[in-house]
Every structure is written in C-alpha cells, then in structure tokens.
Motif scaffolding. Sequence first.
Motif, PDB file in Angstrom:
ATOM      1  N   GLU A   1      -2.810  19.665 -26.587  1.00 33.40           N
ATOM      2  CA  GLU A   1      -3.818  20.473 -25.912  1.00 33.40           C
ATOM      3  C   GLU A   1      -4.354  19.721 -24.696  1.00 33.40           C
ATOM      4  OE1 GLU A   1      -5.748  22.363 -29.928  1.00 33.40           O
ATOM      5  OE2 GLU A   1      -6.315  20.385 -29.273  1.00 33.40           O
ATOM      6  N   ARG A   2      -4.911  20.475 -23.765  1.00 36.15           N
ATOM      7  CA  ARG A   2      -5.558  19.870 -22.608  1.00 36.15           C
ATOM      8  C   ARG A   2      -7.039  19.736 -22.888  1.00 36.15           C
ATOM      9  NH1 ARG A   2      -2.098  23.493 -19.888  1.00 36.15           N
ATOM     10  NH2 ARG A   2      -3.777  25.001 -19.730  1.00 36.15           N
ATOM     11  N   ASP A   3      -7.622  18.602 -22.550  1.00 30.09           N
ATOM     12  CA  ASP A   3      -9.038  18.376 -22.775  1.00 30.09           C
ATOM     13  C   ASP A   3      -9.905  19.273 -21.911  1.00 30.09           C
ATOM     14  OD1 ASP A   3      -8.743  16.416 -24.651  1.00 30.09           O
ATOM     15  OD2 ASP A   3      -8.614  14.805 -23.167  1.00 30.09           O
ATOM     16  N   SER A   4     -11.020  19.698 -22.455  1.00 33.77           N
ATOM     17  CA  SER A   4     -12.023  20.410 -21.679  1.00 33.77           C
ATOM     18  C   SER A   4     -12.722  19.425 -20.746  1.00 33.77           C
ATOM     19  CB  SER A   4     -13.058  21.033 -22.618  1.00 33.77           C
ATOM     20  OG  SER A   4     -14.208  21.422 -21.909  1.00 33.77           O
ATOM     21  N   HIS A   5     -13.231  19.945 -19.621  1.00 34.17           N
ATOM     22  CA  HIS A   5     -13.989  19.111 -18.704  1.00 34.17           C
ATOM     23  C   HIS A   5     -15.453  19.037 -19.106  1.00 34.17           C
ATOM     24  CE1 HIS A   5     -10.596  18.646 -16.054  1.00 34.17           C
ATOM     25  NE2 HIS A   5     -10.458  19.944 -15.945  1.00 34.17           N
ATOM     26  N   VAL A   6     -15.824  19.728 -20.171  1.00 32.14           N
ATOM     27  CA  VAL A   6     -17.218  19.744 -20.604  1.00 32.14           C
ATOM     28  C   VAL A   6     -17.513  18.491 -21.423  1.00 32.14           C
ATOM     29  CG1 VAL A   6     -18.940  20.968 -21.976  1.00 32.14           C
ATOM     30  CG2 VAL A   6     -17.296  22.261 -20.605  1.00 32.14           C
ATOM     31  N   ALA A   7     -18.547  17.766 -21.045  1.00 27.19           N
ATOM     32  CA  ALA A   7     -18.978  16.589 -21.795  1.00 27.19           C
ATOM     33  C   ALA A   7     -20.138  16.979 -22.711  1.00 27.19           C
ATOM     34  CB  ALA A   7     -19.425  15.480 -20.851  1.00 27.19           C
ATOM     35  N   THR A   8     -20.233  16.316 -23.839  1.00 27.53           N
ATOM     36  CA  THR A   8     -21.333  16.537 -24.779  1.00 27.53           C
ATOM     37  C   THR A   8     -22.297  15.366 -24.687  1.00 27.53           C
ATOM     38  OG1 THR A   8     -19.945  17.808 -26.299  1.00 27.53           O
ATOM     39  CG2 THR A   8     -21.945  16.810 -27.204  1.00 27.53           C
ATOM     40  N   TRP A   9     -23.589  15.665 -24.493  1.00 31.63           N
ATOM     41  CA  TRP A   9     -24.620  14.630 -24.435  1.00 31.63           C
ATOM     42  C   TRP A   9     -25.592  14.813 -25.589  1.00 31.63           C
ATOM     43  CZ3 TRP A   9     -24.798  10.354 -21.552  1.00 31.63           C
ATOM     44  CH2 TRP A   9     -23.922  10.262 -20.465  1.00 31.63           C
ATOM     45  N   LEU A  10     -25.860  13.725 -26.266  1.00 34.59           N
ATOM     46  CA  LEU A  10     -26.818  13.701 -27.365  1.00 34.59           C
ATOM     47  C   LEU A  10     -28.106  13.077 -26.851  1.00 34.59           C
ATOM     48  CD1 LEU A  10     -24.257  12.147 -29.847  1.00 34.59           C
ATOM     49  CD2 LEU A  10     -24.632  14.573 -29.409  1.00 34.59           C
ATOM     50  N   TRP A  11     -29.227  13.706 -27.097  1.00 34.59           N
ATOM     51  CA  TRP A  11     -30.506  13.249 -26.562  1.00 34.59           C
ATOM     52  C   TRP A  11     -31.464  13.061 -27.723  1.00 34.59           C
ATOM     53  CZ3 TRP A  11     -32.144  14.748 -21.051  1.00 34.59           C
ATOM     54  CH2 TRP A  11     -33.293  14.032 -20.683  1.00 34.59           C
ATOM     55  N   LEU A  12     -31.874  11.827 -27.951  1.00 37.63           N
ATOM     56  CA  LEU A  12     -32.734  11.499 -29.086  1.00 37.63           C
ATOM     57  C   LEU A  12     -34.126  11.103 -28.615  1.00 37.63           C
ATOM     58  CD1 LEU A  12     -33.114  10.903 -32.148  1.00 37.63           C
ATOM     59  CD2 LEU A  12     -32.337   8.569 -31.658  1.00 37.63           C
TER      60      LEU A  12
END
Length: 306
Positions: A73-84
Amino acid sequence: MLDSPALLAHTNDLDLVIRHVLAGLGHGIHAGRERGAGVEFSEYRAYAPGDEWRRVDWKLLARADRYYVREAERDSHVATWLWLDATASMSEPSRQVPKVDKLRFAATVLGCIAAVAQRQGDAFGLVVCTDGRTEFTPASRGPRQLQRVLAQLSKARPQGALPDAAALKSSLHFARAPSLVFAASDCLEWPSPLSEALLRLRHMQHDVRLLAVRTQAEVDASFNPGSGYRDLEGGMPPSDANAAGLHMLTESGRAAYRAALEAHFAGVGAACRQHDIPYYEARVEQPLTAVLRGWLQLASPRARAR
C-alpha cells in the motif's frame, strides 16, 4: 478485565497495557492507506490482531512458521499528532481505583492511538504541555517511533500550568501538512491557551478530536464534605478560597458545584460542536477499550454525519 484501569495501577509497562487493550479493539484511526490494483509491494511485517487474513503471506508462513502480512500500500500523507495536557490539575486521582489519575489514563489512551497509527504505517508525533512549556517528539513512522512516544508519555508528570497563548500559537508549525490531532485534557480551563490552539488548528482545516478526562468524584461531586482543595494551577478567585488558598466543599455547596461543572462541560461540548471537533468525555474508572472505541467511533465520518 485486562483493559480495566486496575491494569494501569499494577504496571508501569505502558507498552504491555497497550498491547492488551488493542488486542480487542480492532479499530483504525482513519482510512489512511490507499489499496487496490497497481499498488506496489512495500514490505512484510508481523501479523497484528485486526489485520485482514487475506493479506497474510501463506507461503512465508510455511517457511518461517510465523504469520506475516504483506504491506502493498501507499502511505497516506496525513500525520497523526497526539497532544497531552500534563498540567498540575491532571494529577487528580481516582477515588475508586488506587494509583490511577487523569494524566496516566490520558497518556495510556494516547499511547493506544500511537500504536494504532504505527500499525497503519502512519507518521505520528507527540506534543506535551507541562509547566508552562511545550515538549515535542517530531512525527515519524515505525516501531522505534512508537517506543520513543511511549517513553515520553511514561515520563510525563503533572506540573504547573499551560503555556501562554502566544507560546502555543508559535508552536503550531508542527501541523503544516494535513494532520489528525488527538488531544487529551481535563478541560477544566476553558477557554484557555490550549482551546485557542485547538480551534486554530481546526480553522487551518486539520482534523482535531478532543478527549475530556474526568474522575467519577468530579462528575458526581462525591468528595468528602469539609475537605479542603487547592487550585494547583492558580487562578482561583479570592472569594472561593480562604487565606491558605483552600476551597472548602460543604454539603450545601455540593449541588451548586455539580451544576457549575455540568454547565462548564456543556459549554466545552457546545464549542467543539460549533467548530466540528469530535468531543468525548471519559472517566478514568472506565475500561480503556470502551473509551477508545467510543472516541474513535465518534470521530468517524458516519458518526459525524448524524
């Protein structure tokens, strides 16, 4: 139950907790990968609960006696950020489950989100607000990145107050590319520099999702009557506290406290709905899997269309 808050109380191994919780979850964060004919093979990785059996390489199983999944599969360009939110008020402990507080619960929920992102092959990073400053773990992919993020979540301690609005605004450079932002806070300070930052990210067209973490005692005002409580982050109006900075919760004031808190969180929820931010309230006494499933389902396109 393996996913109960009691598990948090008896182990400091955040990775162990997360693996137990995700084993029964079976949910992804988003449709972050492109599938279909013409997509090139990428790599093999070990099978994880929730993977589709049709993607298992059976010939490799016969040779290695282990399950491997083909990443084609090709990776999505969307990054996931976790904010604590790791400010002082997040030290509030459960009155029902020993050794569990809001910060540890929130950190574990975000750790599970990180594990899902890693399993999907997405880039993910971490933002921690604590003691007037912002700490970053840059976004990246892979198992090593997961261990870096889990290490930072484990190190987080509830200290001080949020950074000021100007400092948080200047730190939003991390979300230049399209991002999913999973933020966990007790939301006791709202509006706040954190709320302003999240709303700004939403106006920048990022997908922002908020988890409000509370204790059952906060929800039903079951604190011991006559006990004194101090605002650990400051800002308590003088009329609400004595000279020592203590607020006294009397039996007669319990109903007023509960009504004020319900009104406050109703306002938080209304602001989130107004700006299309999926908002979920959780108590630290709830099972982790239930909280994760509820938050992720609420953030799904199907739920948001209702």
